[in-house]
Scaffold this active site. Structure first.
Site, mmCIF file in Angstrom:
data_model
loop_
_atom_site.group_PDB
_atom_site.id
_atom_site.type_symbol
_atom_site.label_atom_id
_atom_site.label_comp_id
_atom_site.label_asym_id
_atom_site.label_seq_id
_atom_site.Cartn_x
_atom_site.Cartn_y
_atom_site.Cartn_z
ATOM 1 C CG ASP A 196 -2.114 1.003 0.996
ATOM 2 O OD1 ASP A 196 -2.166 1.767 -0.051
ATOM 3 O OD2 ASP A 196 -2.306 1.389 2.350
ATOM 4 C CG ASP A 216 -1.719 2.392 7.553
ATOM 5 O OD1 ASP A 216 -1.518 2.177 8.791
ATOM 6 O OD2 ASP A 216 -2.211 3.325 7.199
#
Length: 273
Positions: A196, A216
């Site tokens: 991501d 993340d």
């Protein structure tokens, strides 16, 4: 009375989310696209993620990825606490990473930041693939997209203007026709990917413009390097209005496979839903 599943925080009666807020020590963070709730500790030194039962597996996977990356020398967070509570939730506490998100950097800092982004992704991609226990094959990612499209859960805000004029089913069919090409080209060129690689997930020292950490990491795993490169390239256009050619050249791909980039540019927004 049971203990809250966080070190040193006693008195939780089962609902961790409400308890965190009531203590006054944890502040809700409103950003994010999932059902997992995120809280920042009052001193700014830690973050807590609380997932419902449906998200426990994903949060457990993120915990393991954060812990693994911390042992590679790539800067990022550390796991401070993990528990699964009796109310069917899982709680992950990680250390905060100093710095500001790339997306918040001022325009005059962006040229240098682009070089640092390219260098950090190259460093990540140069990790030993055999040492990474996580995999994210293209077929499984396409399966995520199939599920999102089937449920009618595609978020049009994630799509580029030209894609919004098409049915998600047609976009998915186009992707499916490109899978053999992308899989063939990726064979033998798999790397450790962030999964991501968007600008908010790279944190910078605003003064030195050194990257202070990656965050993340729920999608981190061995995959086609173009999965990361495509998403970062799209972000540079959408968020900074920059031609990504300089980023790709700094990474070491002055003549990238445009067809492969296109596959991942379309695939990623179909997997969030």
């Amino acid at each position: 009375m049971t203990n809250c599943p966080f070190t040193g925080l006693s008195g939780c009666r089962g609902d961790c989310c409400n308890w965190l807020v009531l203590t006054g020590e944890w502040v809700p963070v409103t950003s994010g696209e999932s059902d997992t709730k995120v809280y920042r500790r009052g001193d700014g030194a830690a973050y807590a993620k609380v997932a419902p039962a449906s998200g426990i597996d994903a949060l457990r996977g993120e915990r393991d990825r954060v812990a693994w990356l911390a042992g590679t020398g790539i800067p990022g967070a550390e796991v401070l606490e993990w528990s699964e509570s009796g109310d069917g939730r899982a709680c992950l506490v990680t250390s905060a990473v100093a710095g500001v998100a790339a997306v918040e950097l001022p325009p005059d800092a962006r040229p240098k930041a682009v070089e640092r982004l390219a260098g950090m992704l190259r460093r990540l991609h140069d990790l030993d693939v055999a040492a990474c226990p996580f995999v994210r094959p293209l077929g499984s990612v396409f399966g995520q997209a199939e599920d999102v499209v089937r449920r009618g859960a595609v978020n049009p805000q994630f799509l580029r203007d030209e894609w919004r004029r098409e049915r998600p089913e047609d976009l998915l069919a186009r992707l499916e026709s490109e899978l053999p090409y992308a899989e063939e080209r990726a064979a033998g060129d798999l790397v450790v990917c962030h999964g991501d690689a968007c600008l908010p997930n790279f944190l910078f020292d605003p003064d030195s413009l050194e990257i202070t950490g990656l965050i993340d990491l729920g999608r981190l795993g061995v995959a086609d390097r173009y999965a990361d490169l495509a998403l970062t390239a799209v972000q540079l256009v959408d968020e900074w209005d920059l031609d990504p050619a300089g980023f790709l050249t700094a990474y070491g791909l002055p003549d990238p496979d445009r067809r492969r980039l296109d596959v991942y540019m379309l695939l990623d927004p179909l997997t969030w839903g």
